[in-house]
Design a protein around this motif. Sequence first.
Motif, PDB file in Angstrom:
ATOM      1  N   SER A   1       0.843  -1.271   0.167  1.00  0.00           N
ATOM      2  CA  SER A   1      -0.012  -0.060   0.039  1.00  0.00           C
ATOM      3  C   SER A   1       0.701   1.090  -0.144  1.00  0.00           C
ATOM      4  N   ASP A   2       2.068   1.026   0.666  1.00  0.00           N
ATOM      5  CA  ASP A   2       2.965   2.304   0.602  1.00  0.00           C
ATOM      6  C   ASP A   2       3.366   2.573  -1.066  1.00  0.00           C
ATOM      7  N   ARG A   3       3.528   1.545  -1.919  1.00  0.00           N
ATOM      8  CA  ARG A   3       4.041   1.848  -3.007  1.00  0.00           C
ATOM      9  C   ARG A   3       2.977   2.436  -3.993  1.00  0.00           C
ATOM     10  N   VAL A   4       1.824   2.102  -3.572  1.00  0.00           N
ATOM     11  CA  VAL A   4       0.520   2.496  -4.437  1.00  0.00           C
ATOM     12  C   VAL A   4       0.269   4.016  -4.064  1.00  0.00           C
ATOM     13  N   THR A   5       0.445   4.247  -2.603  1.00  0.00           N
ATOM     14  CA  THR A   5       0.134   5.437  -2.207  1.00  0.00           C
ATOM     15  C   THR A   5       1.077   6.354  -2.898  1.00  0.00           C
ATOM     16  N   LYS A   6       2.422   6.031  -2.888  1.00  0.00           N
ATOM     17  CA  LYS A   6       3.517   6.911  -3.382  1.00  0.00           C
ATOM     18  C   LYS A   6       3.134   7.069  -4.912  1.00  0.00           C
ATOM     19  N   LEU A   7       2.748   6.249  -5.638  1.00  0.00           N
ATOM     20  CA  LEU A   7       2.579   6.275  -7.038  1.00  0.00           C
ATOM     21  C   LEU A   7       1.335   7.152  -7.351  1.00  0.00           C
ATOM     22  N   ILE A   8       0.438   7.036  -6.495  1.00  0.00           N
ATOM     23  CA  ILE A   8      -1.058   7.980  -6.761  1.00  0.00           C
ATOM     24  C   ILE A   8      -0.467   9.418  -6.264  1.00  0.00           C
ATOM     25  N   LEU A   9       0.152   9.492  -5.392  1.00  0.00           N
ATOM     26  CA  LEU A   9       0.692  11.040  -4.917  1.00  0.00           C
ATOM     27  C   LEU A   9       1.386  11.577  -6.147  1.00  0.00           C
ATOM     28  N   ARG A  10       2.469  10.813  -6.636  1.00  0.00           N
ATOM     29  CA  ARG A  10       3.254  11.298  -7.743  1.00  0.00           C
ATOM     30  C   ARG A  10       2.593  11.612  -8.905  1.00  0.00           C
ATOM     31  N   VAL A  11       1.496  11.046  -9.284  1.00  0.00           N
ATOM     32  CA  VAL A  11       0.755  11.390 -10.442  1.00  0.00           C
ATOM     33  C   VAL A  11      -0.090  12.581  -9.929  1.00  0.00           C
ATOM     34  N   LEU A  12      -0.797  12.566  -8.810  1.00  0.00           N
ATOM     35  CA  LEU A  12      -1.360  13.841  -8.465  1.00  0.00           C
ATOM     36  C   LEU A  12      -0.764  14.960  -8.665  1.00  0.00           C
ATOM     37  N   GLY A  13       0.571  15.083  -8.294  1.00  0.00           N
ATOM     38  CA  GLY A  13       1.430  16.124  -8.352  1.00  0.00           C
ATOM     39  C   GLY A  13       1.459  16.773  -9.612  1.00  0.00           C
ATOM     40  N   GLU A  14       1.457  15.895 -10.688  1.00  0.00           N
ATOM     41  CA  GLU A  14       1.346  16.264 -12.127  1.00  0.00           C
ATOM     42  C   GLU A  14      -0.038  16.635 -12.449  1.00  0.00           C
ATOM     43  N   VAL A  15      -1.088  15.968 -12.079  1.00  0.00           N
ATOM     44  CA  VAL A  15      -2.360  16.530 -12.397  1.00  0.00           C
ATOM     45  C   VAL A  15      -2.599  17.807 -11.731  1.00  0.00           C
ATOM     46  N   GLU A  16      -2.218  18.022 -10.532  1.00  0.00           N
ATOM     47  CA  GLU A  16      -2.499  19.370  -9.942  1.00  0.00           C
ATOM     48  C   GLU A  16      -1.865  20.514 -10.788  1.00  0.00           C
ATOM     49  N   ALA A  17      -0.644  20.096 -11.385  1.00  0.00           N
ATOM     50  CA  ALA A  17       0.036  21.356 -11.915  1.00  0.00           C
ATOM     51  C   ALA A  17      -0.734  21.666 -13.300  1.00  0.00           C
ATOM     52  N   LEU A  18      -1.052  20.288 -13.902  1.00  0.00           N
ATOM     53  CA  LEU A  18      -1.686  20.610 -15.106  1.00  0.00           C
ATOM     54  C   LEU A  18      -3.319  21.173 -15.086  1.00  0.00           C
TER      55      LEU A  18
ATOM     56  N   VAL B   1     -10.866  15.571 -18.211  1.00  0.00           N
ATOM     57  CA  VAL B   1     -10.323  16.992 -18.708  1.00  0.00           C
ATOM     58  C   VAL B   1     -10.221  17.106 -20.377  1.00  0.00           C
ATOM     59  N   PRO B   2      -9.448  16.291 -20.903  1.00  0.00           N
ATOM     60  CA  PRO B   2      -8.453  15.152 -20.499  1.00  0.00           C
ATOM     61  C   PRO B   2      -7.137  15.817 -20.233  1.00  0.00           C
ATOM     62  N   LEU B   3      -6.176  15.298 -19.431  1.00  0.00           N
ATOM     63  CA  LEU B   3      -4.856  15.817 -19.165  1.00  0.00           C
ATOM     64  C   LEU B   3      -3.787  15.155 -20.048  1.00  0.00           C
ATOM     65  N   PRO B   4      -2.806  15.909 -20.502  1.00  0.00           N
ATOM     66  CA  PRO B   4      -1.876  15.439 -21.140  1.00  0.00           C
ATOM     67  C   PRO B   4      -0.751  14.844 -20.195  1.00  0.00           C
ATOM     68  N   LEU B   5      -0.703  13.847 -19.831  1.00  0.00           N
ATOM     69  CA  LEU B   5       0.312  13.142 -18.602  1.00  0.00           C
ATOM     70  C   LEU B   5       1.387  12.728 -19.592  1.00  0.00           C
ATOM     71  N   SER B   6       2.444  12.792 -18.745  1.00  0.00           N
ATOM     72  CA  SER B   6       3.782  12.449 -19.050  1.00  0.00           C
ATOM     73  C   SER B   6       3.845  10.684 -19.293  1.00  0.00           C
ATOM     74  N   PRO B   7       4.501  10.167 -19.841  1.00  0.00           N
ATOM     75  CA  PRO B   7       4.738   8.634 -19.951  1.00  0.00           C
ATOM     76  C   PRO B   7       4.700   8.311 -18.642  1.00  0.00           C
ATOM     77  N   ARG B   8       5.624   8.856 -17.816  1.00  0.00           N
ATOM     78  CA  ARG B   8       5.979   8.167 -16.420  1.00  0.00           C
ATOM     79  C   ARG B   8       4.733   8.269 -15.712  1.00  0.00           C
ATOM     80  N   CYS B   9       3.722   9.157 -15.767  1.00  0.00           N
ATOM     81  CA  CYS B   9       2.455   8.929 -14.921  1.00  0.00           C
ATOM     82  C   CYS B   9       1.478   8.165 -15.480  1.00  0.00           C
ATOM     83  N   HIS B  10       1.460   7.946 -16.642  1.00  0.00           N
ATOM     84  CA  HIS B  10       0.772   6.761 -17.440  1.00  0.00           C
ATOM     85  C   HIS B  10       1.218   5.411 -16.740  1.00  0.00           C
ATOM     86  N   SER B  11       2.436   5.316 -16.781  1.00  0.00           N
ATOM     87  CA  SER B  11       3.082   4.095 -16.115  1.00  0.00           C
ATOM     88  C   SER B  11       2.738   3.615 -14.757  1.00  0.00           C
ATOM     89  N   ASP B  12       2.790   5.093 -13.741  1.00  0.00           N
ATOM     90  CA  ASP B  12       2.613   5.120 -12.641  1.00  0.00           C
ATOM     91  C   ASP B  12       1.009   4.573 -12.322  1.00  0.00           C
TER      92      ASP B  12
END
Length: 93
Positions: free
Chosen positions: A3-20, A69-80
Motif C-alpha cells: 500500500s505504501d508503493r501504491v500511495t507513492k504512485l498515486i501521489l506522484r501522479v497527483l502532483g502532475e495532475v494538480e500542476a496541469l 478534462v483530459p490531461l496530457p500526462l507524461s509517460p511516467r504518469c501513465h506508467s505509474d
Amino acid sequence: MSSDRVTKLILRVLGEVEALLPDQLSSAHQHGASASLGLVDGGKIIRGYLDHREMGLALEHLTYMVLEVPLPLSPRCHSDINEAASRLRLPGL
C-alpha cells in the motif's frame, strides 16, 4: 500488495495532475465547458481517500480527473497509474 508503493504512485501522479489542471480547466471554461465536480477539489478528495487507506477509490478518482478534462500526462504518469492499477487489480488507463 504494497500500500505504501501504491500511495507513492498515486501521489506522484497527483502532483502532475494538480500542476496541469488549472490551465486545462481555464481553457475548458473559455470554451463554454463548465467545471466538473471533483476536479478543482480532486487533490483534497484523493488525499482523504488515502488517509483512510482507500487506495482503490483514490486511484479511481485520479483516473476520473485525468480522463474528464483530459490531461496530457507524461509517460511516467501513465506508467505509474497502470502500475498502481495492476497492484490493486483495477483497470488502468
